[in-house]
Scaffold this motif. Structure first.
Motif, PDB file in Angstrom:
ATOM      1  N   LEU A  91     -10.399  -4.755  -8.841  1.00 53.07           N
ATOM      2  CA  LEU A  91     -10.488  -5.918  -8.268  1.00 53.07           C
ATOM      3  C   LEU A  91     -11.896  -6.352  -7.359  1.00 53.07           C
ATOM      4  N   ASP A  92     -12.531  -7.409  -7.504  1.00 49.94           N
ATOM      5  CA  ASP A  92     -13.723  -7.554  -6.543  1.00 49.94           C
ATOM      6  C   ASP A  92     -13.196  -8.616  -5.393  1.00 49.94           C
ATOM      7  N   ILE A  93     -12.413  -7.891  -4.575  1.00 45.68           N
ATOM      8  CA  ILE A  93     -11.844  -8.357  -3.264  1.00 45.68           C
ATOM      9  C   ILE A  93     -12.294  -7.434  -2.144  1.00 45.68           C
ATOM     10  N   ALA A  94     -11.890  -8.278  -0.977  1.00 43.86           N
ATOM     11  CA  ALA A  94     -12.262  -7.456   0.366  1.00 43.86           C
ATOM     12  C   ALA A  94     -11.096  -6.800   0.685  1.00 43.86           C
ATOM     13  N   LEU A  95      -9.903  -7.304   0.412  1.00 41.42           N
ATOM     14  CA  LEU A  95      -8.690  -6.637   0.780  1.00 41.42           C
ATOM     15  C   LEU A  95      -8.346  -5.138   0.290  1.00 41.42           C
ATOM     16  N   PRO A  96      -7.705  -4.244   0.953  1.00 42.83           N
ATOM     17  CA  PRO A  96      -7.405  -3.130   0.292  1.00 42.83           C
ATOM     18  C   PRO A  96      -6.556  -3.236  -0.865  1.00 42.83           C
ATOM     19  N   GLN A  97      -7.024  -2.319  -1.855  1.00 44.55           N
ATOM     20  CA  GLN A  97      -6.311  -2.307  -3.021  1.00 44.55           C
ATOM     21  C   GLN A  97      -5.667  -0.932  -3.466  1.00 44.55           C
ATOM     22  N   LEU A  98      -4.536  -1.127  -4.154  1.00 43.00           N
ATOM     23  CA  LEU A  98      -3.618  -0.003  -4.254  1.00 43.00           C
ATOM     24  C   LEU A  98      -3.572  -0.036  -5.875  1.00 43.00           C
ATOM     25  N   ALA A  99      -3.641   1.179  -6.436  1.00 46.09           N
ATOM     26  CA  ALA A  99      -2.944   1.455  -7.788  1.00 46.09           C
ATOM     27  C   ALA A  99      -1.665   0.998  -7.814  1.00 46.09           C
ATOM     28  N   LEU A 100      -1.418   0.289  -9.016  1.00 43.17           N
ATOM     29  CA  LEU A 100       0.044  -0.466  -9.091  1.00 43.17           C
ATOM     30  C   LEU A 100       1.042   0.712  -9.636  1.00 43.17           C
ATOM     31  N   ASN A 101       0.523   1.799 -10.124  1.00 46.44           N
ATOM     32  CA  ASN A 101       1.333   2.988 -10.451  1.00 46.44           C
ATOM     33  C   ASN A 101       1.488   4.240  -9.514  1.00 46.44           C
ATOM     34  N   ASP A 102       0.916   4.093  -8.515  1.00 45.11           N
ATOM     35  CA  ASP A 102       0.890   4.887  -7.376  1.00 45.11           C
ATOM     36  C   ASP A 102       1.761   4.678  -6.201  1.00 45.11           C
ATOM     37  N   TYR A 103       3.051   4.803  -6.463  1.00 46.76           N
ATOM     38  CA  TYR A 103       4.200   4.335  -5.828  1.00 46.76           C
ATOM     39  C   TYR A 103       3.992   5.045  -4.440  1.00 46.76           C
ATOM     40  N   ASP A 104       3.821   6.186  -4.540  1.00 49.40           N
ATOM     41  CA  ASP A 104       3.563   6.988  -3.035  1.00 49.40           C
ATOM     42  C   ASP A 104       2.723   6.395  -2.202  1.00 49.40           C
ATOM     43  N   ALA A 105       1.628   6.290  -2.864  1.00 48.01           N
ATOM     44  CA  ALA A 105       0.515   5.418  -1.885  1.00 48.01           C
ATOM     45  C   ALA A 105       0.735   4.004  -1.454  1.00 48.01           C
TER      46      ALA A 105
END
Length: 164
Positions: free
Chosen positions: A137-151
């Motif tokens: 996404l083009d956003i300034a917030l931290p992004q996490l991969a939806l399927n990377d549950y550990d992260a």
């Protein structure tokens, strides 16, 4: 008030699936976690004809069903509970995940799937800490991969520990 993190997103974004995957990971990291799930619809968690249902139908304000391993309380409400009232009904834990109730003024992890065609909540909600998505996404917030549950679990633990 207990530490609360909203898991916010539009219907179909994967909030329930994410919470289901996070709970054992957060427990493995030493956190006791409870979940409050909101529904826009009326719910009937009881079974018509059973004793507890019959007691409610007869006028009980609350009916507690108790076994050696769990408890359920069926309560008739005159009006919706505030978040504070909801939390007061829970046992103290390290973290409460709030699924739904995206309007509540709590810190949130947004779950976003662009293919749903819905806008990002973080555009209008400064309480969104990060966005978990299946797209970049083009956003300034931290992004996490939806399927990377550990992260995602690691992110939540770090956030939870910062507030201690």
């Amino acid at each position: 008030m207990q530490k609360v993190l909203g898991i916010a997103g539009w219907s179909g974004s994967g909030k329930t699936t994410l919470i289901e995957a996070l709970l054992p990971r957060l427990a493995a990291r030493g956190l006791r976690v409870s979940v409050i799930k909101h529904s826009h619809h009326d719910i009937e968690p009881d079974v018509p004809g059973k004793d507890t249902w019959r007691h409610r139908q007869a006028g009980a304000a609350e009916v507690m069903l108790l076994s050696p391993h769990r408890v359920a309380v069926f309560a008739e409400l005159a009006e919706a509970l505030t978040l504070e009232q909801q939390l007061a009904r829970l046992q103290p834990v390290d973290l409460v995940l709030l699924e739904g109730q995206k309007w509540e003024p709590v810190s949130k992890l947004e779950v976003h799937r662009p293919q749903l065609g819905k806008p990002l909540l973080c555009a209008d909600d400064s309480r969104v800490l990060a966005v978990a998505s299946d797209a970049v996404l083009d956003i300034a917030l931290p992004q996490l991969a939806l399927n990377d549950y550990d992260a995602i679990a690691d992110f939540i633990v770090r956030w939870q520990e910062e507030g201690k």
